[in-house]
Design an enzyme around this catalytic site. Structure first.
Site, PDB file in Angstrom:
ATOM      1  N   HIS A  23       0.796  -1.227  -0.208  1.00  0.00           N
ATOM      2  CA  HIS A  23      -0.010  -0.056  -0.060  1.00  0.00           C
ATOM      3  C   HIS A  23       0.854   1.265   0.191  1.00  0.00           C
ATOM      4  O   HIS A  23       0.612   2.176   0.745  1.00  0.00           O
ATOM      5  CB  HIS A  23      -0.949  -0.006   1.211  1.00  0.00           C
ATOM      6  CG  HIS A  23      -2.166  -1.173   0.978  1.00  0.00           C
ATOM      7  ND1 HIS A  23      -3.027  -0.904   0.028  1.00  0.00           N
ATOM      8  CD2 HIS A  23      -2.524  -2.092   1.656  1.00  0.00           C
ATOM      9  CE1 HIS A  23      -3.797  -1.747   0.244  1.00  0.00           C
ATOM     10  NE2 HIS A  23      -3.632  -2.578   0.974  1.00  0.00           N
ATOM     11  N   ASP A  50      -1.385  -5.679  -4.035  1.00  0.00           N
ATOM     12  CA  ASP A  50      -1.807  -4.551  -3.382  1.00  0.00           C
ATOM     13  C   ASP A  50      -0.688  -3.430  -2.961  1.00  0.00           C
ATOM     14  O   ASP A  50      -0.172  -2.951  -1.898  1.00  0.00           O
ATOM     15  CB  ASP A  50      -2.716  -4.396  -1.957  1.00  0.00           C
ATOM     16  CG  ASP A  50      -4.092  -5.017  -2.180  1.00  0.00           C
ATOM     17  OD1 ASP A  50      -4.549  -5.144  -3.345  1.00  0.00           O
ATOM     18  OD2 ASP A  50      -4.800  -5.453  -1.379  1.00  0.00           O
ATOM     19  N   ASN A  76      -6.426  -6.215  -5.645  1.00  0.00           N
ATOM     20  CA  ASN A  76      -7.639  -5.654  -5.914  1.00  0.00           C
ATOM     21  C   ASN A  76      -7.495  -4.057  -6.097  1.00  0.00           C
ATOM     22  O   ASN A  76      -8.020  -3.306  -6.762  1.00  0.00           O
ATOM     23  CB  ASN A  76      -8.644  -5.991  -4.850  1.00  0.00           C
ATOM     24  CG  ASN A  76      -8.457  -5.514  -3.533  1.00  0.00           C
ATOM     25  OD1 ASN A  76      -7.171  -5.733  -2.846  1.00  0.00           O
ATOM     26  ND2 ASN A  76      -9.329  -4.791  -2.760  1.00  0.00           N
ATOM     27  N   HIS A  77      -6.264  -3.256  -5.352  1.00  0.00           N
ATOM     28  CA  HIS A  77      -6.143  -2.113  -5.431  1.00  0.00           C
ATOM     29  C   HIS A  77      -5.557  -1.755  -6.839  1.00  0.00           C
ATOM     30  O   HIS A  77      -5.804  -0.714  -7.457  1.00  0.00           O
ATOM     31  CB  HIS A  77      -4.994  -1.544  -4.253  1.00  0.00           C
ATOM     32  CG  HIS A  77      -6.014  -1.628  -3.134  1.00  0.00           C
ATOM     33  ND1 HIS A  77      -6.408  -0.641  -2.305  1.00  0.00           N
ATOM     34  CD2 HIS A  77      -6.316  -2.476  -2.089  1.00  0.00           C
ATOM     35  CE1 HIS A  77      -7.028  -0.850  -1.320  1.00  0.00           C
ATOM     36  NE2 HIS A  77      -6.867  -2.106  -1.120  1.00  0.00           N
TER      37      HIS A  77
END
Length: 92
Positions: A23, A50, A76-77
């Site tokens: 992230h 991610d 998914n990000h």
């Protein structure tokens, strides 16, 4: 479909590490790799996706894709970032 499959054998590396959900926390990752004495020439880091979103070092995390010691799957990000270009409901 086989072009999307990569077989990794541990015999090719001194150590194999698995991490997830960076992230955008590139500096934190690099500090942890330093703490582990990660060998950038002989070790492998596998990420479960991610790489981006939430953190401030998203571009730095994306640059990991160019490193021979790093492999990842699309999370998914990343999928939201790609899809958001065409889907106004998730652009923000």
């Amino acid at each position: 479909m086989q072009e999307n499959i990569q077989i990794i054998t541990g015999k090719s590396f001194s150590s194999v590490y698995i991490i997830g959900d960076l992230h955008g926390s590139y500096s934190l990752l690099m500090q942890e790799l330093k703490n582990l004495n990660f060998d950038f020439h002989n070790d492998l880091l596998i990420c479960n996706g991610d790489l981006i979103d939430r953190g401030v070092e998203n571009l730095e995390c994306i640059s990991l894709l160019e490193q021979p010691w790093f492999v990842t799957v699309r999370g998914n990000h990343e999928e939201m970032c790609i899809t958001g270009q065409f889907d106004p409901s998730i652009q923000d």
